[in-house]
Design a protein around this motif. Structure first.
Motif, PDB file in Angstrom:
ATOM      1  N   GLN A 201       0.831  -1.203   0.000  1.00  0.00           N
ATOM      2  CA  GLN A 201       0.000   0.000   0.000  1.00  0.00           C
ATOM      3  C   GLN A 201       0.866   1.254   0.000  1.00  0.00           C
ATOM      4  O   GLN A 201       0.621   2.185  -0.759  1.00  0.00           O
ATOM      5  N   ARG A 202       1.880   1.255   0.853  1.00  0.00           N
ATOM      6  CA  ARG A 202       2.752   2.414   0.936  1.00  0.00           C
ATOM      7  C   ARG A 202       3.428   2.659  -0.407  1.00  0.00           C
ATOM      8  O   ARG A 202       3.511   3.797  -0.883  1.00  0.00           O
ATOM      9  N   ALA A 203       3.897   1.568  -1.033  1.00  0.00           N
ATOM     10  CA  ALA A 203       4.585   1.690  -2.325  1.00  0.00           C
ATOM     11  C   ALA A 203       3.644   2.265  -3.380  1.00  0.00           C
ATOM     12  O   ALA A 203       4.026   3.142  -4.169  1.00  0.00           O
ATOM     13  N   SER A 204       2.379   1.778  -3.402  1.00  0.00           N
ATOM     14  CA  SER A 204       1.405   2.279  -4.378  1.00  0.00           C
ATOM     15  C   SER A 204       1.193   3.776  -4.200  1.00  0.00           C
ATOM     16  O   SER A 204       1.118   4.535  -5.177  1.00  0.00           O
ATOM     17  N   ILE A 205       1.080   4.193  -2.943  1.00  0.00           N
ATOM     18  CA  ILE A 205       0.812   5.604  -2.661  1.00  0.00           C
ATOM     19  C   ILE A 205       2.010   6.468  -3.036  1.00  0.00           C
ATOM     20  O   ILE A 205       1.865   7.535  -3.643  1.00  0.00           O
ATOM     21  N   GLU A 206       3.202   5.992  -2.712  1.00  0.00           N
ATOM     22  CA  GLU A 206       4.397   6.773  -3.062  1.00  0.00           C
ATOM     23  C   GLU A 206       4.544   6.884  -4.582  1.00  0.00           C
ATOM     24  O   GLU A 206       4.926   7.926  -5.116  1.00  0.00           O
ATOM     25  N   ARG A 207       4.173   5.795  -5.269  1.00  0.00           N
ATOM     26  CA  ARG A 207       4.220   5.820  -6.731  1.00  0.00           C
ATOM     27  C   ARG A 207       3.226   6.851  -7.272  1.00  0.00           C
ATOM     28  O   ARG A 207       3.548   7.637  -8.164  1.00  0.00           O
ATOM     29  N   LEU A 208       2.043   6.851  -6.703  1.00  0.00           N
ATOM     30  CA  LEU A 208       1.012   7.808  -7.136  1.00  0.00           C
ATOM     31  C   LEU A 208       1.496   9.246  -6.971  1.00  0.00           C
ATOM     32  O   LEU A 208       1.351  10.080  -7.866  1.00  0.00           O
ATOM     33  N   LEU A 209       2.106   9.511  -5.810  1.00  0.00           N
ATOM     34  CA  LEU A 209       2.518  10.888  -5.499  1.00  0.00           C
ATOM     35  C   LEU A 209       3.785  11.304  -6.246  1.00  0.00           C
ATOM     36  O   LEU A 209       4.064  12.491  -6.375  1.00  0.00           O
ATOM     37  N   SER A 210       4.556  10.318  -6.735  1.00  0.00           N
ATOM     38  CA  SER A 210       5.816  10.641  -7.392  1.00  0.00           C
ATOM     39  C   SER A 210       5.730  10.573  -8.906  1.00  0.00           C
ATOM     40  O   SER A 210       6.749  10.718  -9.590  1.00  0.00           O
ATOM     41  N   GLY A 211       4.527  10.316  -9.431  1.00  0.00           N
ATOM     42  CA  GLY A 211       4.389  10.190 -10.882  1.00  0.00           C
ATOM     43  C   GLY A 211       4.685  11.493 -11.603  1.00  0.00           C
ATOM     44  O   GLY A 211       4.943  12.526 -10.977  1.00  0.00           O
ATOM     45  N   GLU A 212       4.625  11.451 -12.925  1.00  0.00           N
ATOM     46  CA  GLU A 212       4.946  12.642 -13.719  1.00  0.00           C
ATOM     47  C   GLU A 212       3.903  13.735 -13.513  1.00  0.00           C
ATOM     48  O   GLU A 212       4.235  14.910 -13.434  1.00  0.00           O
ATOM     49  N   THR A 213       2.642  13.332 -13.477  1.00  0.00           N
ATOM     50  CA  THR A 213       1.579  14.303 -13.208  1.00  0.00           C
ATOM     51  C   THR A 213       0.798  13.841 -11.980  1.00  0.00           C
ATOM     52  O   THR A 213      -0.292  13.291 -12.098  1.00  0.00           O
ATOM     53  N   PRO A 214       1.382  14.070 -10.806  1.00  0.00           N
ATOM     54  CA  PRO A 214       0.735  13.581  -9.577  1.00  0.00           C
ATOM     55  C   PRO A 214      -0.560  14.333  -9.319  1.00  0.00           C
ATOM     56  O   PRO A 214      -0.723  15.459  -9.778  1.00  0.00           O
ATOM     57  N   PRO A 215      -1.478  13.724  -8.595  1.00  0.00           N
ATOM     58  CA  PRO A 215      -2.711  14.423  -8.265  1.00  0.00           C
ATOM     59  C   PRO A 215      -2.409  15.616  -7.359  1.00  0.00           C
ATOM     60  O   PRO A 215      -1.449  15.585  -6.583  1.00  0.00           O
ATOM     61  N   THR A 216      -3.237  16.640  -7.454  1.00  0.00           N
ATOM     62  CA  THR A 216      -3.105  17.776  -6.534  1.00  0.00           C
ATOM     63  C   THR A 216      -4.097  17.657  -5.391  1.00  0.00           C
ATOM     64  O   THR A 216      -4.045  18.428  -4.444  1.00  0.00           O
ATOM     65  N   ALA A 217      -4.994  16.685  -5.494  1.00  0.00           N
ATOM     66  CA  ALA A 217      -5.986  16.486  -4.428  1.00  0.00           C
ATOM     67  C   ALA A 217      -6.365  15.008  -4.378  1.00  0.00           C
ATOM     68  O   ALA A 217      -6.513  14.356  -5.412  1.00  0.00           O
ATOM     69  N   ILE A 218      -6.525  14.504  -3.166  1.00  0.00           N
ATOM     70  CA  ILE A 218      -6.863  13.085  -2.979  1.00  0.00           C
ATOM     71  C   ILE A 218      -8.051  12.940  -2.042  1.00  0.00           C
ATOM     72  O   ILE A 218      -8.130  13.608  -1.011  1.00  0.00           O
ATOM     73  N   LEU A 219      -8.964  12.051  -2.429  1.00  0.00           N
ATOM     74  CA  LEU A 219     -10.025  11.613  -1.533  1.00  0.00           C
ATOM     75  C   LEU A 219      -9.654  10.195  -1.087  1.00  0.00           C
ATOM     76  O   LEU A 219      -9.492   9.302  -1.931  1.00  0.00           O
TER      77      LEU A 219
END
Lengths: 362, 362
Positions: free
Chosen positions: A247-265
């Protein structure tokens, strides 16, 4: 320990009968409090029961009353405070009505859920409250309904199953929370859940195997589409259920992508907690670099800097309603299956901000 | 729902026998898998059982094997994450050994604990893991020991009770944590616990009715005395167990007194959470105005500003050990009662500072 009077196995009616020098049927009559028996014999049996430390087998007793006085609960994850409070609430209501509660944990594994139900049914619970781990595998729940044992689904409805349901307005809550993020200016939104997928990529609604998450994602996507956001499905992240690793790895990947989200629910407070920690590790400030909203008002969300805006679920009330529906059915009520939807409440704190301009240039 | 084949009460062996047109004894032999019976009769009984949706009564089955394959747990407060993880760990170990777990919550009320034990014993659990709510009222636990049903006390030993115990080094941990506060320069220290007292004033060790808290207070007082602090008993605060009302009021009173403590050791993370919030409400900065250390590494303690220094208890390992001790006994081991003490670990974060000078002038 007292070797003389304590056999290593549970003391039975037969043991008491032998010691009291009466027949087993007579001993059973005295111990069960039914049928005629002389005062002298009664006292002899009671003395023998006391000497042997006889404890009535509640199961056997239930044969005559037809009730065991016990409710079974199967929750998804007892480590999650949401379920802790639900159990507390169900227990409080059950005790008020003279019922005891026994509990099992599925760990969100449907096989464990099946095993737990089997145990609880074997223990002759009068009714069951269950948070189904997987709405794709429900034959065991259909069996419960078919056997006429009262069943209430907690937090997660299952379409087509004739059981009472107590849940919240998941779709509306997600829609409204997403709209708040949109209103703050966000166009790159993500929805993060602890559900598992192999590979961990969102490919369609049929992957969402708990109904509450499905409803929330549906609300999230509908809000994105209403705001004219293109391809919001790309923001769905099935981060997996093992916080320490995957889970942690998935989240770090999401936040470190080329166009990371600016908002998360975030779909629950455990996932939100991982997002909060990952943002800190990666040096992404909340709310300057990342806005965050979570389902469930977990205690930590109110004491962070900034505190986290949340969708507060009325967990205690949900537990009370679930227990009351169940107990009414156990006591003989038989209306058609009811679907109770309780309202959530948005608690605005400090975790929503405007997106930074030029985020795409990161 | 299928009205034809589903009677509203659980299907019994007698129902199956009737439908298969065999005697109850024969049906019981087939369903229990014992005794000789012809293949034709066997198939007839099995077909009848299937048609009626017969579920074996696990209690009845246990009469022949002597085991129900079930472990009972009674925890103090299922809303407390400490117990959530303990239950998870006990369940994991139990499942590995082929046991199921059923759980009851005492809410730290000894009467509820007695009722829960009665239910679990009535359900014929093979053994019990209990966190005793009150070491002044233990006749029901003595009864369990006397009946030879394996019992493990979790987190809280009880002197003179011949049961296995899994606990941590509470006294040493409190001693060492207090010494850290003393080393930072503090002389006005408080120990805050959720135990109840009427009136809510510390008058002596006999008030401390759970052994873990007693050991911790003992360690706290010993460290204060070793540091030459006068009358450290005045710093013991029995804040009560209802966070919403009484507990919060006790803590605010403690912090608003004429000579408030400059450092607090909190007995659990729920109390520490209330202290954290009360300090904020009262404008007392951590660690500038107040140093804080808590037992248990709850998730919120790592994400506050500052993060809170904690005494990390190896809860998962404690659960594993407790389950293993219990299962060994269920499987026939019978060594004398064992007392396992697991070491805690101090996690230094940012909540200990030097006391401000002239605090007495506040």
């Amino acid at each position: 320990m007292d070797r003389k009077t304590s056999p290593p196995r549970p003391v039975t009616v037969a043991d008491v009968a032998r010691r009291a020098e009466v027949s087993k049927a007579t001993a059973a009559r005295v111990l069960g409090g039914y049928g005629p028996v002389s005062e002298e014999v009664k006292l002899r049996v009671q003395a023998a029961a006391k000497a042997l430390d006889y404890r009535p087998n509640e199961l056997a007793r239930s044969v005559s009353t037809g009730k065991s006085g016990t409710i079974g609960i199967v929750v998804g994850d007892i480590e999650n405070a949401f379920f802790g409070i639900a159990v507390r609430s169900i227990s409080d209501t059950a005790h008020r009505h003279g019922f005891n509660v026994i509990l099992a944990n599925s760990g969100e594994e449907v096989e464990a859920e099946k095993a737990a139900l089997k145990v609880l049914v074997g223990k002759r619970v009068d009714g069951l409250i269950v948070t189904p781990a997987d709405n794709r595998t429900i034959a065991h729940l259909r069996d419960i309904v078919r056997s006429r044992r009262p069943l209430v689904l907690f937090d997660r409805p299952i379409e087509g199953l004739a059981a009472d349901v107590v849940a919240t307005d998941d779709r509306d809550a997600a829609f409204a929370a997403t709209m708040r993020l949109v209103a703050a200016g966000h166009r790159r939104l993500a929805y993060v859940t602890a559900l598992n997928a192999e590979p961990p990529v969102f490919t369609g609604m049929e992957q969402l195997y708990t109904s509450s998450v499905k409803a929330r994602v549906d609300g999230f996507l509908a809000a994105c589409r209403a705001a004219g956001i293109d391809g919001p499905e790309r923001g769905i992240c099935l981060a997996g259920s093992a916080p320490a690793g995957q889970q942690r790895a998935s989240i770090e990947r999401l936040l470190s992508g080329e166009t990371p989200p600016t908002a998360i629910l975030a779909s629950d407070s455990l996932v939100a907690f991982e997002i909060f920690k990952a943002a800190r590790t990666l040096g992404r400030g909340i709310p300057d670099d990342l806005s965050l909203v979570s389902f469930y008002d977990a205690e930590w969300t109110s004491v962070t800097t900034p505190p986290i805006s949340v969708i507060d679920q009325p967990v205690y009330d949900m537990g009370t309603q679930a227990a009351e529906l169940l107990i009414a059915r156990i006591n003989g009520a038989s209306p058609p299956a009811r679907h109770c939807v309780l309202p959530t409440r948005f608690i605005e704190r400090g975790s929503i901000g405007a997106p930074r301009r030029m985020m795409a240039a990161i």
